[in-house]
Design a protein around this motif. Structure first.
Motif, PDB file in Angstrom:
ATOM      1  N   THR A 112      -5.773 -11.084  -7.539  1.00  0.00           N
ATOM      2  CA  THR A 112      -5.357  -9.714  -7.313  1.00  0.00           C
ATOM      3  C   THR A 112      -6.564  -8.800  -7.115  1.00  0.00           C
ATOM      4  OG1 THR A 112      -3.433 -10.129  -8.680  1.00  0.00           O
ATOM      5  CG2 THR A 112      -3.975  -7.835  -8.264  1.00  0.00           C
ATOM      6  N   LEU A 115      -7.667  -4.547  -6.189  1.00  0.00           N
ATOM      7  CA  LEU A 115      -7.376  -3.157  -5.862  1.00  0.00           C
ATOM      8  C   LEU A 115      -7.927  -2.941  -4.458  1.00  0.00           C
ATOM      9  CD1 LEU A 115      -6.562  -0.221  -6.474  1.00  0.00           C
ATOM     10  CD2 LEU A 115      -8.869   0.099  -7.404  1.00  0.00           C
ATOM     11  N   GLU A 116      -7.118  -2.377  -3.580  1.00  0.00           N
ATOM     12  CA  GLU A 116      -7.532  -2.177  -2.190  1.00  0.00           C
ATOM     13  C   GLU A 116      -7.483  -0.689  -1.843  1.00  0.00           C
ATOM     14  OE1 GLU A 116      -6.527  -4.784   0.781  1.00  0.00           O
ATOM     15  OE2 GLU A 116      -7.205  -6.394  -0.502  1.00  0.00           O
ATOM     16  N   TYR A 117      -8.458  -0.244  -1.076  1.00  0.00           N
ATOM     17  CA  TYR A 117      -8.478   1.139  -0.612  1.00  0.00           C
ATOM     18  C   TYR A 117      -9.203   1.180   0.719  1.00  0.00           C
ATOM     19  CZ  TYR A 117     -12.905   0.616  -3.116  1.00  0.00           C
ATOM     20  OH  TYR A 117     -14.104   0.140  -3.578  1.00  0.00           O
ATOM     21  N   VAL A 138      -2.513  -2.910  -3.702  1.00  0.00           N
ATOM     22  CA  VAL A 138      -2.911  -4.137  -4.385  1.00  0.00           C
ATOM     23  C   VAL A 138      -2.662  -5.315  -3.449  1.00  0.00           C
ATOM     24  CG1 VAL A 138      -2.499  -3.291  -6.728  1.00  0.00           C
ATOM     25  CG2 VAL A 138      -0.641  -4.372  -5.481  1.00  0.00           C
ATOM     26  N   VAL A 192      -4.089   3.004  -0.277  1.00  0.00           N
ATOM     27  CA  VAL A 192      -4.459   2.431  -1.565  1.00  0.00           C
ATOM     28  C   VAL A 192      -3.355   1.451  -1.950  1.00  0.00           C
ATOM     29  CG1 VAL A 192      -4.855   2.907  -4.008  1.00  0.00           C
ATOM     30  CG2 VAL A 192      -5.656   4.527  -2.292  1.00  0.00           C
ATOM     31  N   TYR A 219       0.820  -1.208   0.000  1.00  0.00           N
ATOM     32  CA  TYR A 219       0.000   0.000   0.000  1.00  0.00           C
ATOM     33  C   TYR A 219       0.855   1.260   0.000  1.00  0.00           C
ATOM     34  CZ  TYR A 219      -3.535  -3.193   1.878  1.00  0.00           C
ATOM     35  OH  TYR A 219      -4.394  -4.238   2.074  1.00  0.00           O
ATOM     36  N   SER A 236     -11.720  -4.453  -0.767  1.00  0.00           N
ATOM     37  CA  SER A 236     -10.995  -5.183  -1.817  1.00  0.00           C
ATOM     38  C   SER A 236     -11.921  -5.368  -3.005  1.00  0.00           C
ATOM     39  CB  SER A 236     -10.560  -6.566  -1.314  1.00  0.00           C
ATOM     40  OG  SER A 236      -9.784  -6.466  -0.150  1.00  0.00           O
ATOM     41  N   ASN A 276     -10.301  -8.663  -9.288  1.00  0.00           N
ATOM     42  CA  ASN A 276     -10.364  -8.643 -10.751  1.00  0.00           C
ATOM     43  C   ASN A 276     -11.444  -9.582 -11.267  1.00  0.00           C
ATOM     44  OD1 ASN A 276      -8.281  -6.838 -11.002  1.00  0.00           O
ATOM     45  ND2 ASN A 276      -6.724  -8.398 -11.360  1.00  0.00           N
TER      46      ASN A 276
END
Length: 173
Positions: free
Chosen positions: A128, A130-132, A110, A108, A91, A153, A156
């Motif tokens: 995988t 995308l994390e925020y 992965v 933010v 992050y 999370s 994909n």
């Protein structure tokens, strides 16, 4: 996408190492251990785990951190029991000091997540994501802090979403 995750993690660790060698000039290195609960929308399960994080503040308001987690419980979902096998993530972290002892946090990054699943193979690779997320930390005396955060999370493809709430004890070095 695993290649991207590995490259991002390697870059974050390299930056952490560079900052650690010169911590008094560029920032602060920290490590944490915490407990997390994850609501996984894909499997309709709640799985818990232990996480460990290592990070560094590159500036007073920005840093990087790496995270690894493993599961501690099973939960019933479609077809049987699910459990977090492992998760690794990297992050970029923003820090907003509200007072000398209290910071708001945004991050933010992965991740790569695997679950033990009732499938024939026994493993569900969510892959995988995308994390925020957002959180806050309270600085205790000396070199310790308490941190609570929530991270979303977005996996994909058609692999869904998950939300993780975490509480950690941070040790600053």
């Amino acid at each position: 996408m695993k290649t991207l995750l590995i490259a991002t993690t390697a870059a974050a660790l390299a930056l952490s190492g560079a900052a650690a060698a010169n911590a008094q000039d560029v920032g602060q290195v920290y490590g944490s251990v915490g407990y997390q609960g994850t609501q996984n929308d894909t499997t309709d399960t709640n799985v818990n785990g232990i996480n460990a994080r290592v990070g560094t503040k590159i500036t007073p308001h920005f840093g990087v951190e790496g995270e690894a987690a493993f599961g501690t419980n099973d939960d019933n979902g479609p077809g049987g029991e699910y459990k977090l096998t492992n998760k690794v993530a990297a992050y970029g972290v923003g820090f907003l000091p509200i007072s000398p002892r209290f910071d708001l946090i945004g991050r933010v990054g992965v991740s790569d997540t695997n679950l033990k699943a009732p499938a024939v193979a026994g493993k569900l690779e969510q892959g995988t994501a995308l994390e925020y997320g957002v959180g806050a930390q309270y600085h205790l005396e000396n070199n310790f802090a308490l941190r609570a955060d929530y991270t979303k999370s977005d996996f994909n493809g058609d692999k869904g979403e998950a939300g993780t709430t975490s509480v950690s004890l941070i040790k600053k070095f």
